[in-house]
Motif scaffolding. Structure first.
Motif, PDB file in Angstrom:
ATOM      1  N   ARG A  80       0.818  -1.216   0.000  1.00 33.38           N
ATOM      2  CA  ARG A  80       0.000   0.000   0.000  1.00 33.38           C
ATOM      3  C   ARG A  80       0.853   1.267   0.000  1.00 33.38           C
ATOM      4  O   ARG A  80       0.398   2.335  -0.425  1.00 33.38           O
ATOM      5  CB  ARG A  80      -0.942  -0.006   1.206  1.00 33.38           C
ATOM      6  CG  ARG A  80      -2.009  -1.095   1.131  1.00 33.38           C
ATOM      7  CD  ARG A  80      -2.882  -1.114   2.376  1.00 33.38           C
ATOM      8  NE  ARG A  80      -3.957  -2.094   2.268  1.00 33.38           N
ATOM      9  CZ  ARG A  80      -3.821  -3.381   2.534  1.00 33.38           C
ATOM     10  NH1 ARG A  80      -2.626  -3.836   2.933  1.00 33.38           N
ATOM     11  NH2 ARG A  80      -4.829  -4.215   2.411  1.00 33.38           N
ATOM     12  N   GLU A  81       2.078   1.151   0.495  1.00 33.03           N
ATOM     13  CA  GLU A  81       2.959   2.311   0.520  1.00 33.03           C
ATOM     14  C   GLU A  81       3.442   2.697  -0.873  1.00 33.03           C
ATOM     15  O   GLU A  81       3.957   3.802  -1.067  1.00 33.03           O
ATOM     16  CB  GLU A  81       4.155   2.048   1.433  1.00 33.03           C
ATOM     17  CG  GLU A  81       3.784   1.926   2.908  1.00 33.03           C
ATOM     18  CD  GLU A  81       4.980   2.007   3.824  1.00 33.03           C
ATOM     19  OE1 GLU A  81       6.023   2.556   3.387  1.00 33.03           O
ATOM     20  OE2 GLU A  81       4.888   1.528   4.969  1.00 33.03           O
ATOM     21  N   MET A  82       3.272   1.809  -1.847  1.00 30.74           N
ATOM     22  CA  MET A  82       3.692   2.115  -3.204  1.00 30.74           C
ATOM     23  C   MET A  82       2.927   3.314  -3.752  1.00 30.74           C
ATOM     24  O   MET A  82       3.487   4.152  -4.465  1.00 30.74           O
ATOM     25  CB  MET A  82       3.485   0.900  -4.116  1.00 30.74           C
ATOM     26  CG  MET A  82       4.075   1.070  -5.500  1.00 30.74           C
ATOM     27  SD  MET A  82       3.917  -0.415  -6.521  1.00 30.74           S
ATOM     28  CE  MET A  82       2.185  -0.299  -6.982  1.00 30.74           C
ATOM     29  N   ASP A  83       1.655   3.417  -3.423  1.00 33.18           N
ATOM     30  CA  ASP A  83       0.836   4.519  -3.923  1.00 33.18           C
ATOM     31  C   ASP A  83       1.214   5.849  -3.302  1.00 33.18           C
ATOM     32  O   ASP A  83       0.849   6.907  -3.828  1.00 33.18           O
ATOM     33  CB  ASP A  83      -0.650   4.238  -3.658  1.00 33.18           C
ATOM     34  CG  ASP A  83      -1.183   3.096  -4.510  1.00 33.18           C
ATOM     35  OD1 ASP A  83      -0.628   2.892  -5.610  1.00 33.18           O
ATOM     36  OD2 ASP A  83      -2.135   2.416  -4.087  1.00 33.18           O
ATOM     37  N   ASP A  84       1.962   5.812  -2.188  1.00 37.38           N
ATOM     38  CA  ASP A  84       2.340   7.049  -1.508  1.00 37.38           C
ATOM     39  C   ASP A  84       3.713   7.555  -1.941  1.00 37.38           C
ATOM     40  O   ASP A  84       4.154   8.614  -1.498  1.00 37.38           O
ATOM     41  CB  ASP A  84       2.326   6.828   0.008  1.00 37.38           C
ATOM     42  CG  ASP A  84       2.361   8.142   0.787  1.00 37.38           C
ATOM     43  OD1 ASP A  84       1.658   9.081   0.374  1.00 37.38           O
ATOM     44  OD2 ASP A  84       3.081   8.216   1.791  1.00 37.38           O
ATOM     45  N   GLN A  85       4.382   6.808  -2.823  1.00 40.21           N
ATOM     46  CA  GLN A  85       5.730   7.173  -3.225  1.00 40.21           C
ATOM     47  C   GLN A  85       5.776   8.522  -3.936  1.00 40.21           C
ATOM     48  O   GLN A  85       6.665   9.334  -3.685  1.00 40.21           O
ATOM     49  CB  GLN A  85       6.319   6.080  -4.132  1.00 40.21           C
ATOM     50  CG  GLN A  85       6.507   4.740  -3.457  1.00 40.21           C
ATOM     51  CD  GLN A  85       7.571   4.784  -2.385  1.00 40.21           C
ATOM     52  OE1 GLN A  85       8.745   4.955  -2.684  1.00 40.21           O
ATOM     53  NE2 GLN A  85       7.181   4.617  -1.139  1.00 40.21           N
ATOM     54  N   VAL A  86       4.824   8.752  -4.816  1.00 42.63           N
ATOM     55  CA  VAL A  86       4.798  10.021  -5.551  1.00 42.63           C
ATOM     56  C   VAL A  86       4.607  11.191  -4.592  1.00 42.63           C
ATOM     57  O   VAL A  86       5.279  12.224  -4.706  1.00 42.63           O
ATOM     58  CB  VAL A  86       3.690  10.014  -6.620  1.00 42.63           C
ATOM     59  CG1 VAL A  86       3.528  11.405  -7.236  1.00 42.63           C
ATOM     60  CG2 VAL A  86       4.013   8.990  -7.704  1.00 42.63           C
TER      61      VAL A  86
END
Length: 288
Positions: free
Chosen positions: A256-262
């Protein structure tokens, strides 16, 4: 045969393997995945079978499914094909933490290549080991700023401007369970007559410049835009999505942290870049 094909007959792979063995003095990452040739020559079938049985277990695997699917459709298929596999104990690995400042390390390889080549690697934390995630995102942006795009400082000045190098690139892979490396790869231009030592001094001038002259607003935003666009366009391929989802989970970080990378990249400041350069661009962390 695979070792010879993928490593021994590939000058780039050979150099990278030797560099990793220097750069990871306290970590298992220093050993090549396929092994050194003298290790392979001493192995027997029983040892390989024991290794497989101890580590290739359902509880030690990550299953990723991407595409136009729903949980209701794929769950029965997963249970059908994977549910029959018996659970079994497996060997758990500890996080590979590297020495904070291992000291400068250097190796010279003589290979029949077109032009001298310089590989530099700095010991840095990864997404799995960093105490502050801002450090990871700062290093990611720093890679783009250094030699990760045609507008980066190394390429713009030393490759396209002075024609010192014919090819340059910097890389930082944060998706490691243990500590990672920040690398710079530079190949001397065939018309250059200076030594690699002199070329390295020119690179160090730009590395040190980040410590005293961090990127301005325009330079930082340009690099940030390039990096974010690359990340977003990469999601167009479902294979890329699957690879990143699996990588996050495999290093112990929620997918889920992948979507927060940007969003996190958008928060990195010029001061963060300066701090990352001052902390990690040091000779005590360097392998060449």
């Amino acid at each position: 045969a695979e070792r010879r094909l993928r490593v021994d007959d590939d000058f780039n792979a050979t150099a990278q393997h030797h560099l990793n063995s220097l750069a990871y003095p306290a970590s298992s990452y220093g050993a090549p995945i396929i092994g050194w040739m003298h290790d392979l020559q001493r192995m027997n079938a029983a040892e390989l079978r024991d290794w497989y049985q101890a580590r290739y277990a359902p509880g030690n695997a990550t299953l990723v499914i991407v595409g136009d699917v729903t949980l209701e459709r794929v769950k029965p298929l997963v249970e059908r094909y994977f549910g029959v596999l018996p659970a079994k104990p497996f060997v758990t690995t500890r996080t590979s933490l590297e020495l904070a400042e291992p000291g400068e390390r250097r190796i010279i390889l003589h290979q029949p290549i077109a032009a001298p080549r310089l590989l530099m690697a700095f010991n840095v934390p990864s997404l799995g080991t960093a105490q502050n995630q801002r450090t990871v995102h700062s290093l990611t942006l720093l890679s783009t700023l250094l030699a990760g795009s045609d507008s980066s400082r190394v390429r713009k000045r030393l490759q396209f401007g002075e024609r010192l190098f014919s090819a340059t690139t910097s890389e930082y892979n944060a998706l490691f369970r243990g500590d990672s490396l920040f690398t710079l790869d530079a190949e001397l231009h065939t018309r250059q007559t200076i030594s690699l030592d002199e070329a390295e001094k020119r690179i160090w001038q730009l590395l040190d410049e980040f410590k005293t002259n961090p990127p301005g607003a325009e330079e930082l935003e340009r690099a940030r835009t390039q990096l974010i666009a690359k990340r977003l366009y990469g999601r167009d391929a479902i294979e890329e999505q699957a690879d990143r989802l699996g990588s996050f989970e495999s290093i112990g970080v929620s997918w889920r942290e992948m979507d927060d990378q940007v969003n996190q990249l958008s928060l990195v400041t010029s001061e963060d870049i300066q701090q990352a350069a001052a902390t990690y661009f040091t000779r005590k962390r360097l392998s060449t």
